[in-house]
Enzyme design. Structure first.
Site, PDB file in Angstrom:
ATOM      1  N   GLU A   1       0.859  -1.187   0.000  1.00 22.78           N
ATOM      2  CA  GLU A   1       0.000   0.000   0.000  1.00 22.78           C
ATOM      3  C   GLU A   1       0.888   1.226   0.000  1.00 22.78           C
ATOM      4  O   GLU A   1       1.923   1.263   0.688  1.00 22.78           O
ATOM      5  CB  GLU A   1      -0.904   0.006   1.241  1.00 22.78           C
TER       6      GLU A   1
ATOM      7  N   CYS B   1      -6.689   1.065   2.986  1.00 21.46           N
ATOM      8  CA  CYS B   1      -7.589   2.223   2.969  1.00 21.46           C
ATOM      9  C   CYS B   1      -7.461   2.990   1.660  1.00 21.46           C
ATOM     10  O   CYS B   1      -8.408   3.614   1.202  1.00 21.46           O
ATOM     11  CB  CYS B   1      -7.273   3.132   4.148  1.00 21.46           C
TER      12      CYS B   1
ATOM     13  N   ASN C   1     -12.388  -3.322   1.403  1.00 20.81           N
ATOM     14  CA  ASN C   1     -11.315  -3.379   2.390  1.00 20.81           C
ATOM     15  C   ASN C   1     -11.848  -2.916   3.730  1.00 20.81           C
ATOM     16  O   ASN C   1     -12.249  -1.748   3.855  1.00 20.81           O
ATOM     17  CB  ASN C   1     -10.156  -2.471   1.981  1.00 20.81           C
ATOM     18  N   GLU C   2     -11.875  -3.796   4.697  1.00 16.57           N
ATOM     19  CA  GLU C   2     -12.250  -3.422   6.067  1.00 16.57           C
ATOM     20  C   GLU C   2     -13.537  -2.596   6.106  1.00 16.57           C
ATOM     21  O   GLU C   2     -13.684  -1.715   6.953  1.00 16.57           O
ATOM     22  CB  GLU C   2     -11.138  -2.592   6.724  1.00 16.57           C
TER      23      GLU C   2
HETATM   24  O1  AHR Z   1      -1.988  -1.323   6.848  1.00 17.18           O
HETATM   25  C1  AHR Z   1      -2.393  -0.036   7.182  1.00 17.18           C
HETATM   26  C2  AHR Z   1      -3.898   0.137   7.171  1.00 17.18           C
HETATM   27  O2  AHR Z   1      -4.461  -0.671   8.148  1.00 17.18           O
HETATM   28  C3  AHR Z   1      -4.615  -0.280   5.919  1.00 17.18           C
HETATM   29  O3  AHR Z   1      -4.652   0.711   4.962  1.00 17.18           O
HETATM   30  C4  AHR Z   1      -5.979  -0.577   6.391  1.00 17.18           C
HETATM   31  O4  AHR Z   1      -6.626  -1.536   5.593  1.00 17.18           O
HETATM   32  C5  AHR Z   1      -5.797  -0.987   7.815  1.00 17.18           C
HETATM   33  O5  AHR Z   1      -6.632  -0.317   8.651  1.00 17.18           O
END
Ligand code: AHR
Length: 668
Positions: free
Chosen positions: A56, A268, A395-396
């Site tokens: 990321e 994120c 994602n989450e």
């Molecule tokens: O890994 C850092 C962040 O942690 C990621 O962007 C997110 O998916 C999680 O909350």
């Protein structure tokens, strides 16, 4: 530290009463009692792709990190929406040397491309010793003596105006690498001459010295007016020599993990800070000067020079299966700095186009060269399909009705058009709780093939949860542990956290029939720009600093298997183990994690498994104590030693205190 006895392969190693007796005996004896590890032929197939990476663009992981571009803000697109003090000229310095005079300003009246709206205008009224601009990259540009650097700039001459609107003629530019004190480390020149169109000018410069904090200087040699954009400097020695490529040392450090897959672009970042910030893969392909950079949810600029083509190419170069993640039609629930209430949903009227983007991604990755999107992949230099097999959706995310409706629309469309693609759903940001429960229920009802679980927890949590997947229903969706890390006190990276991760990875191997993939998070962090700790690999402009956790990941990456053998331990306190066989080599690989502060004498017995003659290797990661820290990847007091070990149907080995050992032997 409190640790619970571990149950391996659903078999409790010894009855509790016997354990108490063992403990009493060991208290009396001078040396600790021997623990028996019995490995038997009883086995099950496990995922051969268990250990991979999650990339990321956080902590300057892409721009200023893995992406080898050395110029910061090369397109003059930094904005106050990213950082309040930023603007198009951030990172640039206007230079008027020795009597030189002119002006530098930003223009957007005739951009290279609508996706790249700003450029710099440089007026040179008198040349003196030079009028131009300089860029110090990300905390200085690290250059190496003898290395070649590719410079490029898009330039457009402007008519000087006046009564006859006479064209400006030619405008030569000197391009230099300089130390911060102005000593020249290498020089080249280019010449702008076209008054009508943007034209790319290129040159290469060889650095005469190794300097960690050089700068790129562009100086005009004659009076005139010129528009400049996309001012770029790349080392020629990128990873695998790719153009628009990746930083060789960092990419190699990642490749050395032997990742079986790579998840990208987030996190994120994938679902973004509000609807307008959702990561759109189509904005990240094609010529770099036509890509659409945007604010990063982590509050800096993402140029998307490292875009989908580069991600897929890196996967291919490292042998990792690509695992792109698209947003589920909703933004991050923490959008606009709200806590869990900021999820925004795309209007339903926009969903058909959004879904089409996801379908087009599959065509771009896998489609024939005569398909619309396959042709674009081929035009970028990759006619062969990339072999995309997995697609993450979400994602989450907060599992709301809005999320569910959009996820289902995307899922159904992908299933219908591409049943060959395995969709990976999401079950919230934590290993339990409301989103986890409702996410699992929803994914199970929809029969989503796999879900993505995340957890950032204490080392003790990892030891306490060694049985987590033993209890999972094998008929439900498979699991991708997409983000995890053991966070020691103060979110430090310690030997204790690395060993907790190692212990946990043994349980993922033992449950590799349920858990298909696992990736530590986050992967990269630039020193001085770290927004999240701990991370797996730290770096500055010139050096790379892997953490203790990195070596744990690497040992699992290079010692993975496709079959897990039943392993029973007589005293599993503060101890974890797994035994796998690698079908390609036939090797039996035994992993042993001793989380205690005392040595653990082991008797390893092979039951129905035969070792072949020849030496076996033993790799031991250990340190003085569990508190050994490696802040920002600082070299720590840990040791990683490889040696040979005599093995047989039964053999002895003493696991050092706070250690992770991998024994690899030939077997049949
Ligand atoms: O890994 C850092 C962040 O942690 C990621 O962007 C997110 O998916 C999680 O909350």
């Amino acid at each position: 530290m409190k640790r619970r006895p571990q149950i391996l392969g659903c078999k409790l190693a010894v009855p509790f009463g016997a354990m108490v007796l063992l403990a009493l005996l060991s208290a009396r004896a001078e040396s600790p009692p021997v623990t028996t590890v019995t490995i038997s032929a009883e086995s099950k197939a496990i995922s051969p792709d268990l250990f991979g990476i999650f990339f990321e663009d956080l902590n300057y992981a892409a721009d200023g990190g893995l992406y080898a571009e050395l110029v910061q803000n090369r397109s003059f697109e930094y904005a106050a929406t990213e950082q309040p003090t930023w603007g198009p000229l951030t990172g640039w310095e206007f230079i008027q040397r020795g009597g030189g005079a002119g002006d530098l300003w930003v223009d957007s009246s005739r951009p290279i491309h609508p996706n790249n709206p700003h450029c710099a205008l440089l007026r040179i009224r008198s040349v003196g010793e030079g009028v131009g601009l300089s860029n110090a990259g990300f905390d200085g540009i690290a250059v190496k003596a003898g290395e070649k650097y590719d410079f490029s700039v898009f330039a457009r001459m402007l008519n000087v105006g006046g009564r006859d609107n006479k064209p400006a003629g030619k405008l030569p530019l000197s391009v230099r690498l300089e130390t911060k004190d102005g000593a020249v480390l290498g020089e080249a020149s280019v010449e702008a001459s076209d008054p009508a169109e943007w034209k790319q000018l290129t040159a290469n410069i060889t650095a005469s010295e190794t300097v960690p904090d050089a700068r790129l200087v562009v100086l005009a040699k004659t009076p005139g007016l010129i528009a400049l954009d996309e001012i770029s400097l790349f080392p020629q020695a990128t990873f695998k020599g790719r153009k628009n490529g990746l930083r060789a040392d960092l990419a190699q450090t990642i490749a050395d993990l032997h990742p079986k897959f790579m998840r990208f672009p987030g996190g994120c970042l994938a679902h973004g800070d509000g609807l307008g910030n959702i990561y759109r893969w189509k904005d990240t392909i094609g010529p770099v000067e036509q890509r659409k950079g945007q604010a990063n949810i982590w509050r800096y600029h993402q140029s998307v020079g490292l875009g989908y083509f580069e991600y897929f190419q890196f996967c291919e170069d490292t042998g990792a299966k690509p695992l792109p993640v698209v947003a589920a039609g909703v933004s991050c629930q923490n959008s606009t700095r709200t806590r869990e209430t900021g999820q925004q949903c795309l209007p339903l009227a926009d969903m058909p186009a959004y879904i089409q983007d996801a379908l087009d991604l599959i065509e771009w990755a896998n489609g024939p060269t005569n398909s619309i999107w396959g042709a674009k992949r081929a035009a970028a230099g990759h006619p062969a399909p990339f072999g995309l097999k997995y697609l993450g959706v979400g994602n989450e995310d907060k599992i709301t009705p809005g999320f569910k409706e959009r996820f289902q629309m995307i899922y159904n469309a992908v299933q219908k058009k591409h049943p060959e693609i395995i969709v990976i759903g999401t079950v919230g940001p934590a290993p339990d709780g409301r989103d986890f429960e409702t996410g699992w229920k929803f994914a199970t009802e929809l029969r989503v093939p796999m879900v993505d679980e995340h957890y950032y927890k204490s080392p003790q949590w990892f030891w306490d949860n060694l049985q987590r997947y033993e209890k999972y229903d094998r008929t439900k969706p498979k699991v991708y542990v997409g983000e995890y890390a053991a966070h020691d006190g103060g979110r430090r990276s310690t030997l204790r956290s690395a060993l907790a991760e190692a212990a946990y990875l043994t349980t993922l191997e033992r449950n590799g029939d349920v858990v298909q993939f696992a990736s530590y998070a986050p992967l990269l962090a630039r020193r001085g720009h770290t927004q999240w700790t701990p991370d797996l690999i730290y770096f500055n402009g010139a050096e790379v600093f892997p953490t203790i956790s990195y070596y744990v990941q690497q040992l699992f990456g290079i010692n993975s298997g496709d079959t897990c053998l039943s392993t029973v331990v007589s005293d599993p306190r503060e101890f974890a183990t797994s035994s796998v066989r690698d079908g390609a080599t036939g090797d039996l690989i035994v992993k042993l994690v001793n989380g205690a502060n005392t040595p653990k004498p082991l008797r390893i017995e092979l039951n129905g498994v035969t070792t072949l003659p020849g030496s076996a290797t033993k790799t031991v990661l250990t340190g003085e104590n569990a508190d050994v820290v490696n802040r920002d990847g600082d070299p720590s007091a840990t040791k990683l030693e490889v040696s040979s070990i005599e093995v047989g149907q039964a053999f002895d080995y003493e696991a050092p205190p706070n250690s992770f050992t991998v024994i690899r032997m030939k077997s049949k």
